[in-house]
Design a protein around this motif. Structure first.
Motif, PDB file in Angstrom:
ATOM      1  N   GLU A 150     -13.693  36.380   9.542  1.00 48.24           N
ATOM      2  CA  GLU A 150     -13.296  35.712   8.303  1.00 48.24           C
ATOM      3  C   GLU A 150     -12.466  36.648   7.418  1.00 48.24           C
ATOM      4  OE1 GLU A 150     -13.641  32.542   7.546  1.00 48.24           O
ATOM      5  OE2 GLU A 150     -14.586  32.218   9.502  1.00 48.24           O
ATOM      6  N   VAL A 151     -12.797  37.944   7.464  1.00 47.18           N
ATOM      7  CA  VAL A 151     -12.018  38.923   6.695  1.00 47.18           C
ATOM      8  C   VAL A 151     -10.582  38.987   7.229  1.00 47.18           C
ATOM      9  CG1 VAL A 151     -11.777  41.375   6.111  1.00 47.18           C
ATOM     10  CG2 VAL A 151     -14.036  40.301   6.098  1.00 47.18           C
ATOM     11  N   GLY A 152     -10.460  38.950   8.555  1.00 47.83           N
ATOM     12  CA  GLY A 152      -9.136  38.966   9.162  1.00 47.83           C
ATOM     13  C   GLY A 152      -8.321  37.745   8.784  1.00 47.83           C
ATOM     14  N   LYS A 153      -8.968  36.582   8.745  1.00 48.73           N
ATOM     15  CA  LYS A 153      -8.273  35.352   8.338  1.00 48.73           C
ATOM     16  C   LYS A 153      -7.824  35.450   6.883  1.00 48.73           C
ATOM     17  CE  LYS A 153     -11.209  32.497  11.334  1.00 48.73           C
ATOM     18  NZ  LYS A 153     -12.262  31.466  11.352  1.00 48.73           N
ATOM     19  N   ARG A 154      -8.711  35.969   6.035  1.00 48.07           N
ATOM     20  CA  ARG A 154      -8.404  36.083   4.614  1.00 48.07           C
ATOM     21  C   ARG A 154      -7.171  36.951   4.388  1.00 48.07           C
ATOM     22  NH1 ARG A 154      -7.864  33.317   0.854  1.00 48.07           N
ATOM     23  NH2 ARG A 154      -9.790  32.315   1.584  1.00 48.07           N
ATOM     24  N   ALA A 155      -7.026  38.010   5.190  1.00 51.13           N
ATOM     25  CA  ALA A 155      -5.871  38.893   5.048  1.00 51.13           C
ATOM     26  C   ALA A 155      -4.569  38.132   5.291  1.00 51.13           C
ATOM     27  CB  ALA A 155      -5.987  40.071   6.012  1.00 51.13           C
ATOM     28  N   PHE A 156      -4.569  37.224   6.270  1.00 56.75           N
ATOM     29  CA  PHE A 156      -3.371  36.432   6.541  1.00 56.75           C
ATOM     30  C   PHE A 156      -3.111  35.432   5.414  1.00 56.75           C
ATOM     31  CE2 PHE A 156      -3.911  37.815  11.001  1.00 56.75           C
ATOM     32  CZ  PHE A 156      -2.610  38.174  11.270  1.00 56.75           C
ATOM     33  N   PHE A 157      -4.162  34.821   4.898  1.00 57.31           N
ATOM     34  CA  PHE A 157      -3.984  33.892   3.775  1.00 57.31           C
ATOM     35  C   PHE A 157      -3.437  34.623   2.543  1.00 57.31           C
ATOM     36  CE2 PHE A 157      -7.208  30.976   5.862  1.00 57.31           C
ATOM     37  CZ  PHE A 157      -6.308  29.943   6.063  1.00 57.31           C
ATOM     38  N   ASP A 158      -3.961  35.816   2.278  1.00 63.83           N
ATOM     39  CA  ASP A 158      -3.477  36.603   1.136  1.00 63.83           C
ATOM     40  C   ASP A 158      -2.006  36.964   1.312  1.00 63.83           C
ATOM     41  OD1 ASP A 158      -5.955  36.486  -0.024  1.00 63.83           O
ATOM     42  OD2 ASP A 158      -6.573  38.503   0.583  1.00 63.83           O
ATOM     43  N   MET A 159      -1.627  37.328   2.540  1.00 64.32           N
ATOM     44  CA  MET A 159      -0.235  37.665   2.803  1.00 64.32           C
ATOM     45  C   MET A 159       0.664  36.449   2.571  1.00 64.32           C
ATOM     46  SD  MET A 159       1.601  38.853   6.335  1.00 64.32           S
ATOM     47  CE  MET A 159       1.430  37.191   6.988  1.00 64.32           C
ATOM     48  N   ALA A 160       0.222  35.285   3.049  1.00 59.24           N
ATOM     49  CA  ALA A 160       1.004  34.060   2.869  1.00 59.24           C
ATOM     50  C   ALA A 160       1.187  33.751   1.391  1.00 59.24           C
ATOM     51  CB  ALA A 160       0.309  32.895   3.573  1.00 59.24           C
ATOM     52  N   GLU A 161       0.135  33.983   0.603  1.00 61.97           N
ATOM     53  CA  GLU A 161       0.222  33.741  -0.837  1.00 61.97           C
ATOM     54  C   GLU A 161       1.235  34.681  -1.488  1.00 61.97           C
ATOM     55  OE1 GLU A 161      -2.685  33.823  -4.790  1.00 61.97           O
ATOM     56  OE2 GLU A 161      -3.558  33.912  -2.780  1.00 61.97           O
ATOM     57  N   HIS A 162       1.222  35.954  -1.083  1.00 62.16           N
ATOM     58  CA  HIS A 162       2.157  36.916  -1.649  1.00 62.16           C
ATOM     59  C   HIS A 162       3.599  36.648  -1.208  1.00 62.16           C
ATOM     60  CE1 HIS A 162      -1.459  39.324  -2.655  1.00 62.16           C
ATOM     61  NE2 HIS A 162      -0.690  39.765  -3.632  1.00 62.16           N
ATOM     62  N   LEU A 163       3.749  35.981  -0.077  1.00 65.44           N
ATOM     63  CA  LEU A 163       5.091  35.611   0.373  1.00 65.44           C
ATOM     64  C   LEU A 163       5.597  34.363  -0.330  1.00 65.44           C
ATOM     65  CD1 LEU A 163       4.770  36.227   4.231  1.00 65.44           C
ATOM     66  CD2 LEU A 163       6.098  37.577   2.599  1.00 65.44           C
ATOM     67  N   GLY A 164       4.748  33.743  -1.128  1.00 66.26           N
ATOM     68  CA  GLY A 164       5.165  32.577  -1.898  1.00 66.26           C
ATOM     69  C   GLY A 164       4.997  31.256  -1.191  1.00 66.26           C
TER      70      GLY A 164
END
Length: 326
Positions: A92-106
């Protein structure tokens, strides 16, 4: 990387070259790979994603931004929908990292999809049908073996065996036994030119160029394939064992096992290009083996199909509001 209605628009290795002191991005993708092992102390190369997991958050954002800007300069003003493939077994931590990256990419909407499901879709398999399919995705960072049916994973396993690991084993073997230091390019060439179905004692010779650690000069050597073939086949044997294990756990689901018997095994990922790998797996398991067309891009083609038919494939996607249950 693919864009809706355009298909695959970027096919680059996940690597960046940065200035050592400032961290400024100097190159990415193939340009950075060409600099790898040739740079001076002022430059370092980094692979920000390892085994399908974000390992360097800052540099993975730099890489994605450059790729996006390279493909479509105005895309950074807003990404409507972003779908990212992730390895089976990610936390779940690994998934969260991708979601956070997507958010920062706009990205206004962000979704994740398991690589084996994306691979199945890219291979033309309907993941929702009530028929089981065994997908073996032989990637650069991991090997994922999964049985897919009704839009989910029935059983599966993610192995550390990978194309990169085999390359490293070849490099170490030549260094220890031949006193020859070779590049990752040379190791990849050796790996793809050794047939895994040859008899273990059948010897041939390969011309390999590298650096002779005894003389201190560049050197060309004729290398026996026997020991190198053993390195590759040992790794593949672990994959075969895992495939058998994945099938054995289906003892309480005989109908799924019968589906696999009838449909066989689908190979995707760059490792599917290893000479004779399909014949070796078939001889070990007794199952038909199909190497998917252009196996290196099967997952990417699956992502393209998902983007072009989003509502159809939405049930297999993971969003940041729900946890995935295989």
């Amino acid at each position: 990387m693919c864009i809706k209605d355009q298909g695959i628009v970027v096919n680059e290795p996940t690597i960046v070259a940065v200035e050592s002191e400032s961290g400024e991005l100097l190159a990415f993708g193939h340009d950075a790979l060409n600099m790898h092992q040739k740079m001076h102390p002022g430059i370092q190369t980094i692979m920000p994603i390892s085994k399908g997991i974000i390992g360097d958050y800052e540099n993975v954002q730099k890489l994605f931004r450059e790729l996006l800007h390279h493909v479509k300069p105005r895309i950074l003003f807003g990404i409507h929908r972003l779908v990212i493939s992730i390895p089976y077994g990610i936390t779940e931590v690994g998934k969260r990292a991708f979601f956070d990256m997507a958010e920062h990419l706009g990205a206004k909407e962000a979704y994740l999809v398991l690589e084996p499901i994306a691979a199945a879709i890219g291979a033309g398999i309907n993941p929702f049908e009530p028929v089981a399919s065994l997908i073996v995705n032989l990637g650069a960072g991991t090997t994922q073996i999964t049985v897919i049916s009704l839009g989910g994973v029935v059983s599966g396993e993610s192995l550390s065996i990978s194309g990169n690991q085999i390359n490293n084993a070849i490099i170490e073997s030549l260094r220890e036994k031949n006193n020859l230091a070779i590049s990752e390019y040379a190791a990849e060439h050796i790996k793809l030119n050794i047939t895994t179905t040859d008899r273990p004692d059948r010897e041939s010779r390969l011309t390999v160029k590298g650096f002779n650690l005894l003389t201190g000069f560049p050197d060309t050597q004729e290398v026996s394939t026997v020991e190198l073939r053993e390195i590759i086949t040992t790794s593949l044997q672990e994959v075969v064992t895992a495939i058998k294990k994945c099938i054995e756990v289906l003892a309480d689901k005989p109908d799924v096992a019968v589906d696999i018997l009838e449909r066989g095994i689908y190979l995707t990922g760059g490792g599917a290009l290893l000479a004779g790998i399909d014949k070796k797996i078939q001889s070990e398991t007794g199952l038909n083996v199909t190497i998917c067309e252009e196996p290196q891009t099967t997952v990417s083609k699956g992502l393209c199909t998902i983007l072009n038919n989003f509502e159809l494939y939405r049930p297999v996607l993971i969003d940041n509001k729900k946890k995935h249950k295989p």
